[in-house]
Structures are given as C-alpha cells and as structure tokens.
Design a protein around this motif. Sequence first.
Motif, PDB file in Angstrom:
ATOM      1  N   VAL A 136      -9.153  14.082   6.493  1.00 51.06           N
ATOM      2  CA  VAL A 136      -8.503  13.567   5.179  1.00 51.06           C
ATOM      3  C   VAL A 136      -9.003  12.126   5.287  1.00 51.06           C
ATOM      4  CG1 VAL A 136      -6.525  12.964   4.280  1.00 51.06           C
ATOM      5  CG2 VAL A 136      -6.605  15.141   5.351  1.00 51.06           C
ATOM      6  N   ALA A 137      -9.155  11.298   6.134  1.00 52.14           N
ATOM      7  CA  ALA A 137      -9.438   9.846   6.199  1.00 52.14           C
ATOM      8  C   ALA A 137     -10.938   9.755   5.663  1.00 52.14           C
ATOM      9  CB  ALA A 137      -9.170   9.231   7.416  1.00 52.14           C
ATOM     10  N   GLN A 138     -11.683  10.665   6.221  1.00 51.47           N
ATOM     11  CA  GLN A 138     -13.073  10.525   5.862  1.00 51.47           C
ATOM     12  C   GLN A 138     -13.302  10.876   4.422  1.00 51.47           C
ATOM     13  OE1 GLN A 138     -15.571  13.560   7.919  1.00 51.47           O
ATOM     14  NE2 GLN A 138     -17.388  12.558   7.172  1.00 51.47           N
ATOM     15  N   ALA A 139     -12.523  11.986   3.624  1.00 50.48           N
ATOM     16  CA  ALA A 139     -12.726  12.463   2.474  1.00 50.48           C
ATOM     17  C   ALA A 139     -12.136  11.324   1.641  1.00 50.48           C
ATOM     18  CB  ALA A 139     -11.765  13.631   2.244  1.00 50.48           C
ATOM     19  N   LEU A 140     -10.953  10.737   1.924  1.00 52.10           N
ATOM     20  CA  LEU A 140     -10.359   9.719   1.155  1.00 52.10           C
ATOM     21  C   LEU A 140     -11.208   8.346   0.942  1.00 52.10           C
ATOM     22  CD1 LEU A 140      -6.652   9.760   2.220  1.00 52.10           C
ATOM     23  CD2 LEU A 140      -7.618  10.664  -0.012  1.00 52.10           C
ATOM     24  N   ARG A 141     -12.033   8.119   2.074  1.00 51.98           N
ATOM     25  CA  ARG A 141     -12.894   6.835   2.184  1.00 51.98           C
ATOM     26  C   ARG A 141     -14.197   7.359   1.306  1.00 51.98           C
ATOM     27  NH1 ARG A 141     -11.829   6.704   8.167  1.00 51.98           N
ATOM     28  NH2 ARG A 141     -10.416   5.082   8.254  1.00 51.98           N
ATOM     29  N   GLN A 142     -14.669   8.577   1.057  1.00 57.78           N
ATOM     30  CA  GLN A 142     -15.579   9.026   0.324  1.00 57.78           C
ATOM     31  C   GLN A 142     -15.328   8.758  -1.219  1.00 57.78           C
ATOM     32  OE1 GLN A 142     -16.514  12.818   1.787  1.00 57.78           O
ATOM     33  NE2 GLN A 142     -17.788  12.164   3.271  1.00 57.78           N
ATOM     34  N   GLN A 143     -13.980   8.812  -1.445  1.00 57.69           N
ATOM     35  CA  GLN A 143     -13.558   8.726  -2.618  1.00 57.69           C
ATOM     36  C   GLN A 143     -13.285   7.155  -3.024  1.00 57.69           C
ATOM     37  OE1 GLN A 143      -9.834  10.727  -3.060  1.00 57.69           O
ATOM     38  NE2 GLN A 143     -10.618  12.652  -2.519  1.00 57.69           N
ATOM     39  N   GLY A 144     -13.594   6.314  -2.117  1.00 60.16           N
ATOM     40  CA  GLY A 144     -13.581   4.814  -2.469  1.00 60.16           C
ATOM     41  C   GLY A 144     -12.276   4.182  -1.973  1.00 60.16           C
ATOM     42  N   LYS A 145     -11.374   5.003  -1.458  1.00 61.94           N
ATOM     43  CA  LYS A 145     -10.231   4.399  -1.010  1.00 61.94           C
ATOM     44  C   LYS A 145     -10.243   3.611   0.337  1.00 61.94           C
ATOM     45  CE  LYS A 145      -7.380   8.106  -3.241  1.00 61.94           C
ATOM     46  NZ  LYS A 145      -6.974   7.200  -4.449  1.00 61.94           N
ATOM     47  N   LYS A 146      -9.383   2.465   0.487  1.00 60.92           N
ATOM     48  CA  LYS A 146      -9.344   1.708   1.708  1.00 60.92           C
ATOM     49  C   LYS A 146      -8.347   2.586   2.475  1.00 60.92           C
ATOM     50  CE  LYS A 146      -8.799  -2.968   3.375  1.00 60.92           C
ATOM     51  NZ  LYS A 146      -8.315  -4.252   3.065  1.00 60.92           N
ATOM     52  N   VAL A 147      -8.612   3.132   3.563  1.00 65.07           N
ATOM     53  CA  VAL A 147      -7.773   3.689   4.680  1.00 65.07           C
ATOM     54  C   VAL A 147      -7.492   2.989   5.736  1.00 65.07           C
ATOM     55  CG1 VAL A 147      -7.104   6.135   5.384  1.00 65.07           C
ATOM     56  CG2 VAL A 147      -8.351   5.834   3.072  1.00 65.07           C
TER      57      VAL A 147
ATOM     58  N   ALA B 162      -3.418  13.755  -3.873  1.00 65.37           N
ATOM     59  CA  ALA B 162      -3.978  13.337  -5.213  1.00 65.37           C
ATOM     60  C   ALA B 162      -2.708  13.454  -6.112  1.00 65.37           C
ATOM     61  CB  ALA B 162      -4.929  14.384  -5.705  1.00 65.37           C
ATOM     62  N   LYS B 163      -1.853  14.363  -5.949  1.00 68.97           N
ATOM     63  CA  LYS B 163      -0.764  14.708  -6.998  1.00 68.97           C
ATOM     64  C   LYS B 163       0.472  13.366  -6.794  1.00 68.97           C
ATOM     65  CE  LYS B 163      -0.640  19.719  -7.217  1.00 68.97           C
ATOM     66  NZ  LYS B 163       0.115  21.007  -6.607  1.00 68.97           N
ATOM     67  N   ALA B 164       0.309  12.900  -5.548  1.00 70.32           N
ATOM     68  CA  ALA B 164       1.348  11.895  -5.301  1.00 70.32           C
ATOM     69  C   ALA B 164       1.033  10.281  -5.669  1.00 70.32           C
ATOM     70  CB  ALA B 164       1.441  11.613  -3.733  1.00 70.32           C
ATOM     71  N   ASP B 165      -0.303  10.283  -6.205  1.00 65.08           N
ATOM     72  CA  ASP B 165      -0.831   9.179  -6.676  1.00 65.08           C
ATOM     73  C   ASP B 165      -0.098   8.784  -8.013  1.00 65.08           C
ATOM     74  OD1 ASP B 165      -2.506   8.426  -4.646  1.00 65.08           O
ATOM     75  OD2 ASP B 165      -4.247   9.367  -5.590  1.00 65.08           O
TER      76      ASP B 165
ATOM     77  N   LEU C 276      -4.154   2.305   2.025  1.00 70.70           N
ATOM     78  CA  LEU C 276      -3.459   3.508   2.373  1.00 70.70           C
ATOM     79  C   LEU C 276      -3.400   3.747   3.784  1.00 70.70           C
ATOM     80  CD1 LEU C 276      -4.315   6.881   0.556  1.00 70.70           C
ATOM     81  CD2 LEU C 276      -3.740   6.791   2.859  1.00 70.70           C
ATOM     82  N   ILE C 277      -2.132   3.803   4.305  1.00 76.90           N
ATOM     83  CA  ILE C 277      -2.070   3.827   5.620  1.00 76.90           C
ATOM     84  C   ILE C 277      -1.754   5.564   5.961  1.00 76.90           C
ATOM     85  CG2 ILE C 277      -0.870   3.271   7.661  1.00 76.90           C
ATOM     86  CD1 ILE C 277      -2.347   0.986   6.366  1.00 76.90           C
TER      87      ILE C 277
ATOM     88  N   GLY D 231       0.703  -1.131  -0.078  1.00 74.13           N
ATOM     89  CA  GLY D 231       0.053   0.191  -0.040  1.00 74.13           C
ATOM     90  C   GLY D 231       0.662   1.440  -0.053  1.00 74.13           C
ATOM     91  N   LYS D 232       0.511   2.372   0.382  1.00 71.54           N
ATOM     92  CA  LYS D 232       1.088   3.630   0.668  1.00 71.54           C
ATOM     93  C   LYS D 232       0.954   4.113   2.145  1.00 71.54           C
ATOM     94  CE  LYS D 232       1.002   5.699  -3.915  1.00 71.54           C
ATOM     95  NZ  LYS D 232       0.789   7.149  -4.627  1.00 71.54           N
ATOM     96  N   LEU D 233       2.205   4.628   2.570  1.00 66.13           N
ATOM     97  CA  LEU D 233       2.113   5.116   3.754  1.00 66.13           C
ATOM     98  C   LEU D 233       2.201   6.682   3.595  1.00 66.13           C
ATOM     99  CD1 LEU D 233       2.484   5.329   6.872  1.00 66.13           C
ATOM    100  CD2 LEU D 233       4.948   4.789   6.436  1.00 66.13           C
ATOM    101  N   ILE D 234       1.326   7.429   4.108  1.00 64.03           N
ATOM    102  CA  ILE D 234       1.181   8.854   4.136  1.00 64.03           C
ATOM    103  C   ILE D 234       1.249   9.444   5.615  1.00 64.03           C
ATOM    104  CG2 ILE D 234      -0.057  11.019   3.593  1.00 64.03           C
ATOM    105  CD1 ILE D 234      -1.070   9.300   1.101  1.00 64.03           C
ATOM    106  N   VAL D 235       2.083  10.296   5.838  1.00 65.87           N
ATOM    107  CA  VAL D 235       2.414  10.877   7.131  1.00 65.87           C
ATOM    108  C   VAL D 235       1.873  12.369   7.296  1.00 65.87           C
ATOM    109  CG1 VAL D 235       4.042  11.147   9.067  1.00 65.87           C
ATOM    110  CG2 VAL D 235       4.289   9.183   7.673  1.00 65.87           C
TER     111      VAL D 235
END
Length: 220
Positions: free
Chosen positions: A22-33, A217-220, A94-95, A2-6
């Motif tokens: 941020v976690a809430q927003a990413l989950r709304q985008q369908g990401k597993k956080v 998003a830019k790091a994806d 995504l951690i 996965g990815k590790l974002i700090v």
Amino acid sequence: MGKLIVIDGLDGSGKSTQSDLVAQALRQQGKKVRQISFPDYQQPSSSLVKMYLSGVFSENPDDVNAYAAGSFYAVDRYASYKQFWEKDYREGSLILATRYATSNAIHQMGKLPRSEWENYLKWIEDFEYHKLGLPVPDLVIFLDMNRAVADRLLSQRYQGDESRKDIHEKNMAYLQHCRDTAGFAGRYWHWKKVDCDDGSMPLPLEQITAKILELIAKAD
C-alpha cells in the motif's frame, strides 16, 4: 496535521506485507508516506513487550492482565511517536501504521469479562489518545482472515518451527478469542474490514491491496 491510517488484523493476516504494498502504491500516486510498525522491536522502548511475548512474566498471556500488557505496548508507541514520526505527522505526511492502539483491543481486551470490554476501549482512548497524546487514527482497516488459513501462513513463516512462535501465536484458543474482541472493537470504533481469504485459501495479494487503496481513497 497529516493523516494516520492503521492496518491491523489477527496474527498471520498479512499486515506487514500489505503495508509495504500500500505504501508503495500511495507513493506512486505522489503522496508523502511514512510507514511505522508496532511493536518497534529495534528500539529499547519495546523491552517490556519483548519480555511479555517471550514468556518472561508467564507462558500464559492471560496471567499478565489487560491493563499491564496494554501499558507495555502504549509506552512503546509513545516513544516511537516522540522520536520518529511526530514531526512528519504534524507537517502533513500520511502515516501508515502496522498495528496501533487498536491491537490492544484485539489482543488484550479478551482477558477481561465481556461486560468490561467497552470500559477497556474507553481506557485505551483516555490513556493513549488523551493522557499520552497519541494521534487518533483517521481510518482503521482490519484484515480479516479465516483462522485456519492464517495458522497455515504462520507455520510457513517459521518453516514449521513452532518454538519460534511467541506466547500469543502458540495459544490457539487465545487467537480464536481475538476474533471476538476484534469484532467488538471494530463495531465500536467503526473499522473498515477487508476479507483476505476465500474460506480455504488467501486471496491474491494485489486483490487485497486494491481493496485497501479503495478504502483509503474514499477516506480522502
């Protein structure tokens, strides 16, 4: 993997709040956080960290050398990784971490002469990422907040009860010095910085969250 974002920053900069948003927003985008936070105060692995922060070893953080204190935090991270999030990370989640090995650079490196700072960062890399086998972050976002603004937020957190602050939060000179170490580490490790205040007041939470999401998003 996965990815590790700090998400890191100085005390009072809003790391935990932004991690949740941020976690809430990413989950709304369908990401597993998977959210993690350090120190992991709910686990026995943080015992030495709690002893250190409560002043058991000394009321002055400088009396506990950078390598000893750094080891306390590193072992807590290792225990968390092996018990709770290694599987998710290896399976592609995504951690999202609130603080990480990056915090040792911010809070411990300043105990050393500036001429030794780069060697301390290399020690962190070798000890935590190589010897302990912890994942290297894919992206570090540093929340930068004016010290005076952050201090007001810290006081609000404890309803004005200064006795509830740990030995880091009580030491204003120490906290100011952490701005210097954060700047050095950020340049060395190429952190992305997000400004969180206008010089006198914190920016709206949603504005800061949007900046963080843009960097992710830019790091994806």
